[in-house]
Design a protein around this motif. Structure first.
Motif, PDB file in Angstrom:
ATOM      1  N   MET A   1     -23.072   2.526  10.739  1.00  0.00           N
ATOM      2  CA  MET A   1     -23.639   1.946   9.621  1.00  0.00           C
ATOM      3  C   MET A   1     -23.309   0.658   9.741  1.00  0.00           C
ATOM      4  N   ASN A   2     -22.437   0.039  10.858  1.00  0.00           N
ATOM      5  CA  ASN A   2     -22.247  -1.532  10.977  1.00  0.00           C
ATOM      6  C   ASN A   2     -23.177  -2.104  11.528  1.00  0.00           C
ATOM      7  N   SER A   3     -24.081  -2.110  10.756  1.00  0.00           N
ATOM      8  CA  SER A   3     -25.298  -3.024  11.403  1.00  0.00           C
ATOM      9  C   SER A   3     -26.482  -2.987  10.153  1.00  0.00           C
ATOM     10  N   SER A   4     -27.566  -3.835  10.474  1.00  0.00           N
ATOM     11  CA  SER A   4     -28.521  -4.101   9.291  1.00  0.00           C
ATOM     12  C   SER A   4     -29.434  -3.110   9.082  1.00  0.00           C
ATOM     13  N   GLU A   5     -29.519  -2.121  10.132  1.00  0.00           N
ATOM     14  CA  GLU A   5     -30.211  -0.877  10.324  1.00  0.00           C
ATOM     15  C   GLU A   5     -30.124  -0.022   8.846  1.00  0.00           C
ATOM     16  N   TYR A   6     -29.098  -0.120   8.294  1.00  0.00           N
ATOM     17  CA  TYR A   6     -29.046   0.720   6.997  1.00  0.00           C
ATOM     18  C   TYR A   6     -28.829  -0.045   5.714  1.00  0.00           C
ATOM     19  N   GLY A   7     -29.122  -1.321   5.887  1.00  0.00           N
ATOM     20  CA  GLY A   7     -29.211  -2.043   4.688  1.00  0.00           C
ATOM     21  C   GLY A   7     -30.330  -1.749   3.504  1.00  0.00           C
ATOM     22  N   ILE A  84     -15.351   9.232   6.807  1.00  0.00           N
ATOM     23  CA  ILE A  84     -14.455  10.233   7.332  1.00  0.00           C
ATOM     24  C   ILE A  84     -15.327  11.019   8.473  1.00  0.00           C
ATOM     25  N   GLN A  85     -16.679  11.441   8.134  1.00  0.00           N
ATOM     26  CA  GLN A  85     -17.332  11.969   9.188  1.00  0.00           C
ATOM     27  C   GLN A  85     -18.828  11.466   8.874  1.00  0.00           C
ATOM     28  N   TYR A  86     -19.529  11.221  10.270  1.00  0.00           N
ATOM     29  CA  TYR A  86     -20.971  11.178  10.013  1.00  0.00           C
ATOM     30  C   TYR A  86     -21.825  12.174  10.305  1.00  0.00           C
ATOM     31  N   TYR A  87     -22.836  12.448   9.990  1.00  0.00           N
ATOM     32  CA  TYR A  87     -23.827  13.625  10.145  1.00  0.00           C
ATOM     33  C   TYR A  87     -25.267  13.210  10.366  1.00  0.00           C
ATOM     34  N   ARG A  88     -25.972  14.117  10.870  1.00  0.00           N
ATOM     35  CA  ARG A  88     -27.341  13.970  11.180  1.00  0.00           C
ATOM     36  C   ARG A  88     -27.675  12.476  11.841  1.00  0.00           C
ATOM     37  N   ALA A  89     -27.135  12.060  12.882  1.00  0.00           N
ATOM     38  CA  ALA A  89     -27.565  10.985  13.607  1.00  0.00           C
ATOM     39  C   ALA A  89     -27.094   9.828  12.649  1.00  0.00           C
ATOM     40  N   SER A  90     -25.731   9.864  12.109  1.00  0.00           N
ATOM     41  CA  SER A  90     -25.252   8.767  11.219  1.00  0.00           C
ATOM     42  C   SER A  90     -25.985   8.199  10.275  1.00  0.00           C
ATOM     43  N   SER A  91     -27.089   9.246   9.758  1.00  0.00           N
ATOM     44  CA  SER A  91     -27.767   8.726   8.719  1.00  0.00           C
ATOM     45  C   SER A  91     -27.266   9.566   7.093  1.00  0.00           C
ATOM     46  N   PHE A  92     -26.239  10.289   7.471  1.00  0.00           N
ATOM     47  CA  PHE A  92     -25.512  10.790   6.286  1.00  0.00           C
ATOM     48  C   PHE A  92     -24.017  10.736   6.660  1.00  0.00           C
ATOM     49  N   ALA A  93     -23.090  10.463   5.624  1.00  0.00           N
ATOM     50  CA  ALA A  93     -21.790  10.655   5.786  1.00  0.00           C
ATOM     51  C   ALA A  93     -20.883  10.829   4.650  1.00  0.00           C
ATOM     52  N   LEU A  94     -19.568  11.594   4.744  1.00  0.00           N
ATOM     53  CA  LEU A  94     -18.856  11.956   3.875  1.00  0.00           C
ATOM     54  C   LEU A  94     -17.654  10.844   4.159  1.00  0.00           C
ATOM     55  N   ALA A  95     -17.320  10.351   2.821  1.00  0.00           N
ATOM     56  CA  ALA A  95     -16.210   9.318   2.906  1.00  0.00           C
ATOM     57  C   ALA A  95     -15.226   9.305   1.756  1.00  0.00           C
ATOM     58  N   ASP A 136     -24.235  22.739   7.284  1.00  0.00           N
ATOM     59  CA  ASP A 136     -25.103  23.848   7.216  1.00  0.00           C
ATOM     60  C   ASP A 136     -26.415  23.607   6.088  1.00  0.00           C
ATOM     61  N   ALA A 137     -26.169  22.644   5.028  1.00  0.00           N
ATOM     62  CA  ALA A 137     -27.350  22.450   4.074  1.00  0.00           C
ATOM     63  C   ALA A 137     -28.202  21.271   4.306  1.00  0.00           C
ATOM     64  N   LEU A 138     -27.553  20.231   5.040  1.00  0.00           N
ATOM     65  CA  LEU A 138     -28.282  18.963   5.275  1.00  0.00           C
ATOM     66  C   LEU A 138     -29.608  19.040   5.877  1.00  0.00           C
ATOM     67  N   THR A 139     -30.695  18.552   5.301  1.00  0.00           N
ATOM     68  CA  THR A 139     -32.070  18.796   5.906  1.00  0.00           C
ATOM     69  C   THR A 139     -32.016  18.042   7.157  1.00  0.00           C
ATOM     70  N   ILE A 140     -32.524  18.450   8.243  1.00  0.00           N
ATOM     71  CA  ILE A 140     -32.892  17.617   9.413  1.00  0.00           C
ATOM     72  C   ILE A 140     -34.360  17.100   9.533  1.00  0.00           C
ATOM     73  N   THR A 141     -35.347  17.854   9.221  1.00  0.00           N
ATOM     74  CA  THR A 141     -36.383  17.271   9.078  1.00  0.00           C
ATOM     75  C   THR A 141     -37.326  17.858   8.072  1.00  0.00           C
ATOM     76  N   ASN A 142     -38.467  17.300   7.723  1.00  0.00           N
ATOM     77  CA  ASN A 142     -39.357  17.980   6.383  1.00  0.00           C
ATOM     78  C   ASN A 142     -39.914  19.277   7.054  1.00  0.00           C
ATOM     79  N   LYS A 143     -39.972  20.130   5.887  1.00  0.00           N
ATOM     80  CA  LYS A 143     -40.773  21.390   6.312  1.00  0.00           C
ATOM     81  C   LYS A 143     -42.255  20.938   6.897  1.00  0.00           C
ATOM     82  N   PRO A 144     -42.684  21.929   7.537  1.00  0.00           N
ATOM     83  CA  PRO A 144     -44.080  21.791   7.922  1.00  0.00           C
ATOM     84  C   PRO A 144     -44.864  22.226   6.711  1.00  0.00           C
TER      85      PRO A 144
END
Length: 229
Positions: A1-7, A84-95, A136-144
């Motif tokens: 998250m230390n970039s403009s990608e998540y601004g 504290i922890q990143y999830y799903r390719a650093s697109s979700f985080a716990l702080a 366990d609960a964090l969605t990875i992709t949209n359901k088809p």
């Protein structure tokens, strides 16, 4: 998250909506926690709202509404070094504001080191519950999409289209035969009588001349027959 990608400039096009964060608190009825033990989940709005249901169900989190997250704001409740922890390719985080990772703000650093978690946080059952539920609960992709629904709708609209087409054709055919019937009715009914009446009292001169000529020819043939020896 230390970039403009998540601004915030990408909020309009980011899958799942804008970046938000929500507080994760519980009560001592379910976990042995202190009043200041609070965590924050950070991610896109749709993912966070869906995961919040599991937090409330399995970790007895007090329901809360997410707020917009701007990682570039100096007054943000959650900062990059609090993660504290990143999830799903650093697109979700716990702080947690109680955690400060001094390696998070090192510019252009490829190090994977991080400041160890405080002992109370590392072994906290509440934090572990949140961590496991997130995995366990964090969605990875949209359901088809449900292709059955699409197929049913396609069949219904196709059938309605054909039925509407045949109805329109039958309507035009019916109008055509009705017009033919009206035409025959007019020509063989009152209109035909009026036409004959008109011709009787106001005959066409040419037609009258031909009729008179035909009468004279017939009379001439009769006279010729009578004079035959």
């Amino acid at each position: 998250m230390n970039s403009s990608e998540y601004g915030p400039q990408y909020d309009a096009i980011r899958p799942g909506g804008l970046l938000v964060y929500v507080s994760l608190r519980t009560t001592q009825d379910h976990f042995n926690v202190t009043e200041d033990e609070v965590y924050y989940a950070v991610g896109d709005r749709e993912s966070l709202l869906l995961t919040m249901i599991s937090y409330v169900t399995w970790c007895h989190v007090i329901p809360a509404w997410p707020s917009k997250f701007d990682p570039t704001s100096p007054i943000s409740t959650v900062k990059l070094e609090n993660v504290i922890q990143y999830y799903r390719a650093s697109s979700f985080a716990l702080a947690s504001p109680a955690y400060n990772n001094t390696f998070a703000r090192i510019p252009n650093s490829d190090t994977k080191d991080s400041t160890p978690l405080p002992e109370g946080m590392e072994y906290s059952p509440f934090r572990k519950c949140i961590d496991n539920v997130t995995k366990d609960a964090l969605t990875i992709t949209n359901k088809p999409p449900d292709t059955r629904v699409v197929s049913i709708l396609t069949a219904v609209f196709t059938t309605l289209w054909w039925v509407a087409g045949w109805v329109i054709i039958l309507i035009f055919v019916g109008i055509f035969y009705i017009l033919l019937f009206i035409r025959e009715l007019l020509w063989s009914g009152p209109f035909f009588y009026l036409s004959n009446l008109w011709d009787r009292y106001f005959p066409d001169p040419e037609i009258k001349r031909r009729e008179m000529q035909a009468i004279r020819e017939a009379r001439r043939r009769e006279i010729t027959y009578e004079n035959y020896p």
